[in-house]
Design a protein around this motif. Sequence first.
Motif, PDB file in Angstrom:
ATOM      1  N   PHE A   1       0.841  -1.196   0.000  1.00 11.72           N
ATOM      2  CA  PHE A   1       0.000   0.000   0.000  1.00 11.72           C
ATOM      3  C   PHE A   1       0.869   1.236   0.000  1.00 11.72           C
ATOM      4  O   PHE A   1       1.786   1.387   0.812  1.00 11.72           O
ATOM      5  CB  PHE A   1      -0.912   0.014   1.223  1.00 11.72           C
ATOM      6  CG  PHE A   1      -1.674   1.280   1.372  1.00 11.72           C
ATOM      7  CD1 PHE A   1      -2.771   1.539   0.557  1.00 11.72           C
ATOM      8  CD2 PHE A   1      -1.311   2.239   2.302  1.00 11.72           C
ATOM      9  CE1 PHE A   1      -3.482   2.697   0.681  1.00 11.72           C
ATOM     10  CE2 PHE A   1      -2.020   3.410   2.421  1.00 11.72           C
ATOM     11  CZ  PHE A   1      -3.108   3.647   1.613  1.00 11.72           C
ATOM     12  N   HIS A   2       0.574   2.165  -0.936  1.00  6.29           N
ATOM     13  CA  HIS A   2       1.243   3.465  -0.977  1.00  6.29           C
ATOM     14  C   HIS A   2       0.150   4.518  -0.895  1.00  6.29           C
ATOM     15  O   HIS A   2      -0.855   4.447  -1.622  1.00  6.29           O
ATOM     16  CB  HIS A   2       2.001   3.637  -2.293  1.00  6.29           C
ATOM     17  CG  HIS A   2       3.179   2.730  -2.417  1.00  6.29           C
ATOM     18  ND1 HIS A   2       4.344   2.915  -1.722  1.00  6.29           N
ATOM     19  CD2 HIS A   2       3.376   1.609  -3.164  1.00  6.29           C
ATOM     20  CE1 HIS A   2       5.207   1.958  -2.031  1.00  6.29           C
ATOM     21  NE2 HIS A   2       4.637   1.149  -2.904  1.00  6.29           N
ATOM     22  N   PRO A   3       0.317   5.520  -0.077  1.00  9.71           N
ATOM     23  CA  PRO A   3      -0.692   6.580  -0.019  1.00  9.71           C
ATOM     24  C   PRO A   3      -0.677   7.375  -1.322  1.00  9.71           C
ATOM     25  O   PRO A   3       0.318   7.431  -2.044  1.00  9.71           O
ATOM     26  CB  PRO A   3      -0.227   7.443   1.164  1.00  9.71           C
ATOM     27  CG  PRO A   3       1.169   7.108   1.395  1.00  9.71           C
ATOM     28  CD  PRO A   3       1.401   5.734   0.869  1.00  9.71           C
ATOM     29  N   PRO A   4      -1.777   7.966  -1.612  1.00  4.87           N
ATOM     30  CA  PRO A   4      -1.842   8.722  -2.873  1.00  4.87           C
ATOM     31  C   PRO A   4      -0.933   9.935  -2.840  1.00  4.87           C
ATOM     32  O   PRO A   4      -0.742  10.569  -1.807  1.00  4.87           O
ATOM     33  CB  PRO A   4      -3.311   9.136  -2.965  1.00  4.87           C
ATOM     34  CG  PRO A   4      -3.845   9.016  -1.598  1.00  4.87           C
ATOM     35  CD  PRO A   4      -3.036   7.995  -0.894  1.00  4.87           C
ATOM     36  N   THR A   5      -0.358  10.233  -3.957  1.00  4.41           N
ATOM     37  CA  THR A   5       0.514  11.400  -4.047  1.00  4.41           C
ATOM     38  C   THR A   5      -0.319  12.615  -4.435  1.00  4.41           C
ATOM     39  O   THR A   5      -1.267  12.523  -5.230  1.00  4.41           O
ATOM     40  CB  THR A   5       1.599  11.190  -5.108  1.00  4.41           C
ATOM     41  OG1 THR A   5       0.973  10.894  -6.341  1.00  4.41           O
ATOM     42  CG2 THR A   5       2.516  10.059  -4.709  1.00  4.41           C
TER      43      THR A   5
END
Length: 124
Positions: free
Chosen positions: A117-121
């Motif tokens: 999971f990567h947070p939105p940029t």
Amino acid sequence: MKNILFILVIALFLKPILPVVDYVINYEYISKVLCENKDKPKLQCNGKCHLMKELAKAAETENPKSSDKKSFSPIQEVLFFNEVGSYKLVSCGCSKQPKNRSTYLDFYSYLITNSVFHPPTILS
């Protein structure tokens, strides 16, 4: 006044070192006259025995043993005593739990994923 106070403080700090200074200054006299092992040259004492005695005296005068302290006694006093009887637990045989469970219930499930999971940029 400051100089006198400074000299007193320095003298108090250097008091335990005075036997060592005296040993260094009077090394020849101590090793030839005051040494207890001068008849045993193999020990190479050179007055260290005298130095150890002087250091012990200095430590004793610095920390004197006071007689007003309570001495340790191995005798213990019993302040309270209550005899506890032994108890035996008796099973009544009324247990409702099954004794042998042959099936294992597994209600837990999980999902294996390889993505992280990567947070939105935020583009600004």
